[in-house]
Structures are given as C-alpha cells and as structure tokens.
Enzyme design. Sequence first.
Site, PDB file in Angstrom:
ATOM      1  N   PHE A   1       1.839  -0.129  -1.431  1.00  0.00           N
ATOM      2  CA  PHE A   1       2.755   0.822  -2.067  1.00  0.00           C
ATOM      3  C   PHE A   1       4.176   0.294  -1.909  1.00  0.00           C
ATOM      4  O   PHE A   1       4.629   0.009  -0.803  1.00  0.00           O
ATOM      5  CB  PHE A   1       2.575   2.185  -1.395  1.00  0.00           C
ATOM      6  CG  PHE A   1       3.436   3.303  -1.938  1.00  0.00           C
ATOM      7  CD1 PHE A   1       4.148   3.192  -3.112  1.00  0.00           C
ATOM      8  CD2 PHE A   1       3.503   4.507  -1.257  1.00  0.00           C
ATOM      9  CE1 PHE A   1       4.930   4.234  -3.604  1.00  0.00           C
ATOM     10  CE2 PHE A   1       4.277   5.569  -1.721  1.00  0.00           C
ATOM     11  CZ  PHE A   1       4.994   5.427  -2.893  1.00  0.00           C
ATOM     12  N   CYS A   2       4.905   0.128  -3.026  1.00  0.00           N
ATOM     13  CA  CYS A   2       6.300  -0.297  -3.045  1.00  0.00           C
ATOM     14  C   CYS A   2       6.444  -1.642  -2.335  1.00  0.00           C
ATOM     15  O   CYS A   2       5.733  -2.590  -2.660  1.00  0.00           O
ATOM     16  CB  CYS A   2       7.185   0.797  -2.441  1.00  0.00           C
ATOM     17  SG  CYS A   2       8.958   0.517  -2.650  1.00  0.00           S
ATOM     18  N   VAL A   3       7.343  -1.759  -1.361  1.00  0.00           N
ATOM     19  CA  VAL A   3       7.503  -3.045  -0.675  1.00  0.00           C
ATOM     20  C   VAL A   3       6.241  -3.408   0.093  1.00  0.00           C
ATOM     21  O   VAL A   3       5.966  -4.586   0.343  1.00  0.00           O
ATOM     22  CB  VAL A   3       8.733  -3.017   0.256  1.00  0.00           C
ATOM     23  CG1 VAL A   3       8.525  -2.072   1.417  1.00  0.00           C
ATOM     24  CG2 VAL A   3       9.059  -4.412   0.772  1.00  0.00           C
TER      25      VAL A   3
ATOM     26  N   GLY B   1       3.378  -3.193  -1.250  1.00  0.00           N
ATOM     27  CA  GLY B   1       2.651  -3.947  -2.263  1.00  0.00           C
ATOM     28  C   GLY B   1       3.153  -5.370  -2.380  1.00  0.00           C
ATOM     29  O   GLY B   1       2.369  -6.310  -2.588  1.00  0.00           O
TER      30      GLY B   1
ATOM     31  N   LEU C   1       0.916   0.002  -6.115  1.00  0.00           N
ATOM     32  CA  LEU C   1       1.576   1.237  -6.546  1.00  0.00           C
ATOM     33  C   LEU C   1       3.081   1.019  -6.553  1.00  0.00           C
ATOM     34  O   LEU C   1       3.659   0.667  -5.528  1.00  0.00           O
ATOM     35  CB  LEU C   1       1.212   2.391  -5.604  1.00  0.00           C
ATOM     36  CG  LEU C   1      -0.276   2.645  -5.338  1.00  0.00           C
ATOM     37  CD1 LEU C   1      -0.451   3.820  -4.379  1.00  0.00           C
ATOM     38  CD2 LEU C   1      -1.030   2.889  -6.636  1.00  0.00           C
TER      39      LEU C   1
END
Length: 579
Positions: free
Chosen positions: A312-314, A316, A340
């Site tokens: 998720f975000c960083v 990811g 994500l």
Amino acid sequence: MADEPLDSAQLLKNYFEAGQDLIRKFARGGAAGAMPGKKPDPSAGFQNSATDFMAGAQRFAEMQHGYLEQGASHWAGLFGLAPKPEKSAKAPDRRFAGEAWQNVPGFDALKQTYLAYVDFLKSSVDSAPVGDNAKAQMRFAIGQYVDALSPANFFATNPEALQLAQETGGKSLIDGMGLFMQDLAKGRISMSDDSAFEVGRDVATTEGAVVFENDLIQLIQYAPRAEQVYERPLVVIPPCINKFYILDLQPDNSFVRHALDQGHTVFLVSWRNITPEFGHFTWDDYLELGVIKAIDVALSISGADRVNALGFCVGGTLLACALAVLAAKGEQKAASLTLLTTMLDFFDGGEIGQLVSEAGITAREAAIGSGGVMPGKELGFVFSSLRANDLIWQYVVNSYLKGKAPPAFDMLFWNADGADLAGPMFCWYLRNTYLENNLKLPGKTKQCGVPVDLGRISMPTYLYASREDHIVPWGTAYAAQDLLKGELTFVLGASGHIAGVINPAKKNKRNYWTGGTLTNDPDQWLASAQSVPGSWWPNWSAWLARHGGAMLPAQTALGNAQYRMIEPAPGRYVTAKAQ
C-alpha cells in the site's frame, strides 16, 4: 518538510527572486535564446526579454486592476453607491456556507473581496514567466497564505462564531480556549476525539500474534477466521510513514479482517517507529530486514511454495523493489502482487512531487542522509497542508472559535498517529523517486547489491488507484502497467488516497471502474471501463482467490517451532509514538 522545498517563506522568496532575475535579464539583454556554439545576439536577447517583461507587467497590471475594481464594486454595492455585482457562478465554498455569509451585506462583501483577492493572487502565479515546477511551489506557498487569511478563520470576522458566543454568553470562547490549550500541549491540531480510541482496544483489534521481530519490523500473523484457508498466505506491506492499522481499523472497516473472512492467512508488517538509535537504516535495510524477511518468515510458517504479496502506497514501492531484487537473484517468492495507490514511475508525483527540489533534498542529505530521524509529525503536517482548509483550518474554526470538540473518527485518529523514518532511507527514497525518477529505469539503481529492473516482476498483478487521490495521482499509479510484465488487472476506485482504499464491502458505498482496455493512455482506459457500484474489495477477493492455491484446514496455532509467538497483536512497535 520545514526545509527549503516546503517552507512557504522560502518559496515566496524564490518567487520574488525569479521575478528579479527576469528584470536583470531585461536590463542586461540576456541571451536566453542563444543557440549552442553561437555567439548570442545582445539585441535579440534584449528584445525577447523586453517583450516577455512588458507582456508580464501588462498582464499583472490588468489583473490588479480587475481585482481592485471587483472589490470596490462589492463595497459600493453594500452602501448603495452602485448596483450589487452578480453572484459568482463558481461552486460554493464550504467555509462560507452559513446564512450570514450570504444574507448579511457586510459579511457577503468581505467574503467576495477575499475570494477576489484569492483569484488575483492565483492568476498572478499562473501568468508568472517561470517554469512549471517553480509555479507549483509558488501555488503551494500562495495557497498556504490565502487559506490562512480567510475571514472565516478569525473570530472578529466569522459571523457564526460571533453569534454562537452571543448565544452561549461567551461559553463557546471559554471552551475554545480550553481546546486550544489541550492542542498546544499535544503540539498539533486535533482532528478527532483521541480519547475515543486506543490502539489494540478500539482499533487494530483483529486477533493475532507477533511471530517475528527485528530492529526494524514486527511481523503479525492473524488468527484464521474461516475453517478452510488457501495454502498461500497473504503478506501485507503497509506504508512505513504511517501505522499499519489503517488496514485494521474497527471490525466493520478492517481490510485485514475482510481478507481473513475470505480464507486467507494474513501476515502483516508493523514498521518500527525509528528512534536515533536506529537512524542508520537505509533503503536496502527496509527491503532486506523488512519486506524480504517478512516474506521468508511467512513461507517458513505456512510451508507454501510462494506468497501472495500486497503493498500500500510507499509500502507498494518497497514491495515492488524487493521483488525485483529477488528476481535479479533468480528467486520468485510471490505468486501474485497487489499494489494499492502505489507509484513506480514518478513522472507525476502529485502535489508532493511538485514541492521536491534538488536544494531541499541536498539539505536533507546533509542533515540526516548519513544517520538521523525524519520526524513523522513533520511529514504529517506536510500532508495536511496540501488540504489545509479540510485538514487544518476547519478544525481551528470549529474547535477554537466555536468551542466544539472534534467528533470521534477512526481514520483521522490514525492520520494523527504518524511514524518516524530513518534519515538515510528517506533521503534515498526522495532522490531516486520524486526527484530523479530512477526506479523506472532498468539497472539505474543498485539495491541490496544488485541492479534493479522492475520489468523482471512477472507475476500476475492487481493495480488499484483512487480517482481523487492527490498524493498518488491515479494516472501515475496506472503507469506501473508499462513497467511490470505479468498479467495485469487495473481497477480505479472512487474517492481519495485513504477513503478510496478503505471502502468496506459491507457498507457497499461509492463505486469503482474495471474492465477497460489497457493502453498507454489512462483516460482511454477509463473511457472503455465499466462503472460498478459498491466496494472494489469483492473484485479483488475474486481475483486473489485464483492465486491462493489449494484449500486446507485452518491451523489455529500461530507461528511454528522456529518462529514462536512473541506477544499478542498488535504488538509493541505500533504503540510507540512519533517524536
């Protein structure tokens, strides 16, 4: 970020210096248009600079005249000296939704004058003869300035606060002062009733255990919630700039619980809140001690051939880099990848990216690049500043001017619970992503001792983006499909960076788009996609089920002989507070 790239005073200074530089070029007949190897023509340079300068000056004068004329018309209309100007056709501003702003002539004129001033300043930035990045920094600085200047933010010019003080006999002001003193002690503006939540009691309550820890992470294994589970576990890498429990809020909106209900064995990384003792951790440490170690432990405990991995975000970005490192070493430990709101190609870094500069990163590197801590509170303030009216000033007005304590809201409680980062990791990340966009270039970066090529990530991938995301523009998240080589599914959800992701299936709110034709143009994809009502979670669950492997009886014991239970979830690391 309080240093050069995000400091409003510095940005305004840069703005004025850019204007002075234009004047200097005009005065000396600069040679901006000279061809390489050719002696510049002073007269041509003079003429070009003069033309640009005069055009800019004329445009500024016209805008200034328009603003003064518009402001004067509102006040002349108030005193009956001229017809009242027509109402603006723009969408209503929520700061001025109260009746007094519309119906009391003095407050209406004040509002209209302020809004005209905002338009004037923003137009002056748009017409400034500087580059796009400089304009972006100017817009941020001007935005902070005009948002702070809103008449709604001051007691003497806020009719609703004035009326409430009169109705309560001044009690609202006393209550507001009390709330201000509480926030002063906290060192931040409260967005939620903090007393309503406690980590492990009200949020992050899904049953599980910490089965591994090192100096950087704790790894949580959650207890199964289904009688049959997929043989391949789901390893979740949350962002390290916030606490993991955004994915495990309360039972009704817990993404972790949803995955467990679908029959997945979930392992989740809880990042350590970095203290000076651990300020030496690098990007490579976050990959090796964090992501790769979490995958290895999950494989050992589950006995599976591969994991399903989600970032998720960083988180990811870290996960994709870790998988590329493993691929470079000839290892493929993931059967599928879910990203994500994740950026891999940072060609458009959103509003944060526009504020990153070489000077700012160089200053950071000098300060904490070799060791130190990037404070989570500083990062949190930056993110809030991007939406200052929604995430700062409305709470100032409601709490301090009106004496109304913020209500309990789990997402905003989490939003205020930041995490500190290791300085070397943070500096490497900013330079190689937002500033230089190196990750997308095969072999450009060496991570964990090997050249990294994201094109070697070949497993099936589920890309999710949020349409109104101002932190990870959805077109940027979509661009990852050009880098990854596996079978790819792209889904676009409604709402923003957090609310788009945390959209529980049980509530069946909003909508998402899927099924579009993957091309290099995200707008073409959207034009061909189908809008589906409700949450995207069931769509993802159906996709992930195809990569889970065989169904096996759930094991209630957590960990194994090598990795035993250390403590119950959510563990110690998540409860540590940022500096």
